[in-house]
Design a protein around this motif. Structure first.
Motif, PDB file in Angstrom:
ATOM      1  N   MET A 173      46.950  38.619  38.976  1.00 31.43           N
ATOM      2  CA  MET A 173      47.248  38.007  37.551  1.00 31.43           C
ATOM      3  C   MET A 173      47.469  36.550  37.626  1.00 31.43           C
ATOM      4  O   MET A 173      47.101  35.812  36.982  1.00 31.43           O
ATOM      5  CB  MET A 173      48.393  38.770  36.924  1.00 31.43           C
ATOM      6  N   PRO A 311      46.330  39.923  32.031  1.00 28.81           N
ATOM      7  CA  PRO A 311      46.582  41.247  31.776  1.00 28.81           C
ATOM      8  C   PRO A 311      46.052  42.523  32.572  1.00 28.81           C
ATOM      9  O   PRO A 311      46.507  43.464  32.992  1.00 28.81           O
ATOM     10  CB  PRO A 311      46.294  41.741  30.303  1.00 28.81           C
ATOM     11  N   PHE A 314      47.060  42.965  36.167  1.00 25.13           N
ATOM     12  CA  PHE A 314      48.107  43.512  36.644  1.00 25.13           C
ATOM     13  C   PHE A 314      48.198  45.084  36.204  1.00 25.13           C
ATOM     14  O   PHE A 314      48.732  45.833  36.816  1.00 25.13           O
ATOM     15  CB  PHE A 314      49.268  43.024  35.273  1.00 25.13           C
ATOM     16  N   VAL A 315      47.191  45.418  35.279  1.00 25.26           N
ATOM     17  CA  VAL A 315      46.965  47.032  35.090  1.00 25.26           C
ATOM     18  C   VAL A 315      45.996  47.614  35.791  1.00 25.26           C
ATOM     19  O   VAL A 315      46.402  48.491  36.364  1.00 25.26           O
ATOM     20  CB  VAL A 315      46.522  47.174  33.633  1.00 25.26           C
TER      21      VAL A 315
END
Length: 446
Positions: A173, A311, A314-315
């Motif tokens: 990220m 984002p 991070f996921v």
């Protein structure tokens, strides 16, 4: 570790070869010797974030000002294509050296040296009066990026063996954030400083200098040297019997990684997704500008592409770490990549933000492959070998792509043929990614 190292010695990085019990989730210890203190682990996270932020501005800041740099230095389209391939060439060349350097000096010291090289290269690049000097200064910065690239998964495995997906997501990220930041603000910063592309590129050295400070106390840290091999229960054996025996680990450390099909598939997947990423970072702003979009908006569009990784990085890694096979994610990202390049081909100015968004999602193949590297080996030593091989070989594979795109654009006078090439390359990329995503470990193949 600080002494000389023979070429036939096994590739290890302070990893114990005797089998140990897996670490307790509530403890930082669990092997011979103390584990890293909590403050050290927190400092490592800060260092990873600051290093990751600096792993792409040298590239995306150049992409935003490529036209000005080409005009200022008198570059042809083929030479500009070579310039966009320099990152991959440097990553391959210096990435192969990263494991040996890490063995001798420790990964923290090597990453610190990498941050110094990035700072120096970015400071020197604005003073280049000719293309060869500009390439040399860029190569210095990219050498620092290269060794840091290879050692990021190693440091994650070393300090956070039970949180590979989560910590990989954090620094991925940060990497995406730094990439997007450079793409978005390089042109406005350049305009604010009088329109000089030299100042617009050189200002990023200040950000790299900040990372040096964070890595100074980590350069000599050896508190995670007693990293434990992960014990894995083998089907058909009695409960509690593990494959992480000295014999199995020795096979994984001494066997040639060239014999591992999984390692080759990871390298090919890494290389093909890297081709798409470097073509996107290096040429997408120019595609938009040739379609009539302003330089500032083209840089902003590149920032949109890069910021999608914030984002999703991070996921995606924690999600991938929970899956037995990462193949389905590979297929989905490939579909977004085809859609994004098809939009650039058909009507780049019709829906530029949509195409930038689609390609930004597709670029998340990078944090995915980093996560897969951490998952395809049972030990820290295995991750060192696999990371160096997959990344360095992958970057070699990615070198011709940006050069060919620049040549095709110059000879054909348009972007149809270059983008058609990129769409065609999605097929082998997906195939290699699906095969690399199978639930395998390189130790079993060696």
């Amino acid at each position: 570790m600080m002494g000389t190292m023979r070429d036939d010695e096994p590739l290890t990085l302070d990893v114990a070869t005797a089998p140990q019990a897996p670490p307790s989730p509530a403890s930082d210890t669990g092997g011979p010797g103390p584990g890293p203190a909590p403050w050290v682990r927190r400092l490592v996270v800060v260092g990873l974030v600051l290093a990751a932020v600096n792993l792409r501005p040298a590239i995306t800041s150049l992409g935003a000002l490529l036209k000005e740099v080409r005009d200022g230095l008198g570059m042809s389209g083929t030479m500009a294509g070579l310039l966009t391939s320099v990152p991959a060439a440097c990553f391959a060349l210096f990435g192969f050296a990263a494991p040996r350097l890490a063995r001798r000096h420790g990964p923290g010291a090597v990453v610190l040296a990498g941050m110094v090289a990035i700072t120096a290269g970015l400071l020197l690049r604005p003073f280049a009066g000719a293309t060869p000097v500009f390439l040399a200064a860029s190569a210095l910065a990219l050498a620092g990026i290269a060794v840091s690239n290879v050692l990021m998964p190693v440091i994650v495995k070393r300090y956070f063996p039970d949180r590979v997906g989560t910590v990989t997501g954090v620094y991925s990220m940060a990497l995406s954030l730094g990439t997007a930041l450079a793409a978005a603000v390089t042109v406005p910063l350049t305009d604010a400083m009088g329109g000089s592309w030299r100042l617009g590129l050189g200002v990023w050295a200040a950000l790299a200098a900040v990372a040096i400070v964070a890595w100074l106390p980590l350069a000599r840290d050896r508190s995670a040297s007693a990293a434990r091999p992960v014990a894995v229960v083998t089907a058909g054996r009695a409960a509690g019997e593990r494959t992480g025996t000295p014999h199995a680990l020795a096979a994984g450390e001494h066997g040639s990684i060239l014999r591992s099909r999984t390692a080759w598939m990871l390298a090919c997947f890494f290389g093909l997704q890297g081709t798409a990423a470097y073509v996107t970072m290096g040429w997408m702003p120019q595609i938009f500008r040739d379609a009539g979009i302003s330089a500032g908006q083209a840089g902003l569009l590149l920032a949109v592409t890069m910021v999608m990784g914030v984002p999703l990085s991070f996921v995606l890694p924690p999600l991938a770490a929970r899956m037995r096979s990462q193949g389905p994610i590979v297929v989905v990202l490939g579909a977004f990549q085809v859609a994004g390049f098809a939009g650039l081909w058909a009507a780049p100015a019709a829906a530029p933000y949509l195409w930038a968004l689609l390609l930004g999602i597709a670029n998340c193949a990078f944090p995915l492959v980093l996560t897969m590297i951490g998952m395809r080996s049972r030990t820290g030593a295995g991750v060192v070998r696999l990371s160096a091989f997959a990344q360095s070989t992958g970057y070699l594979i990615s070198i011709p792509g940006p050069i060919l795109v620049g040549t095709l654009n110059q000879t054909s006078g348009g972007w149809g043929l270059p983008i058609a090439l990129m769409i065609a390359l999605v097929v082998p990329q997906v195939v290699c990614g699906v095969l690399a995503g199978r639930n395998r470990h390189i130790e079993d193949e060696l």
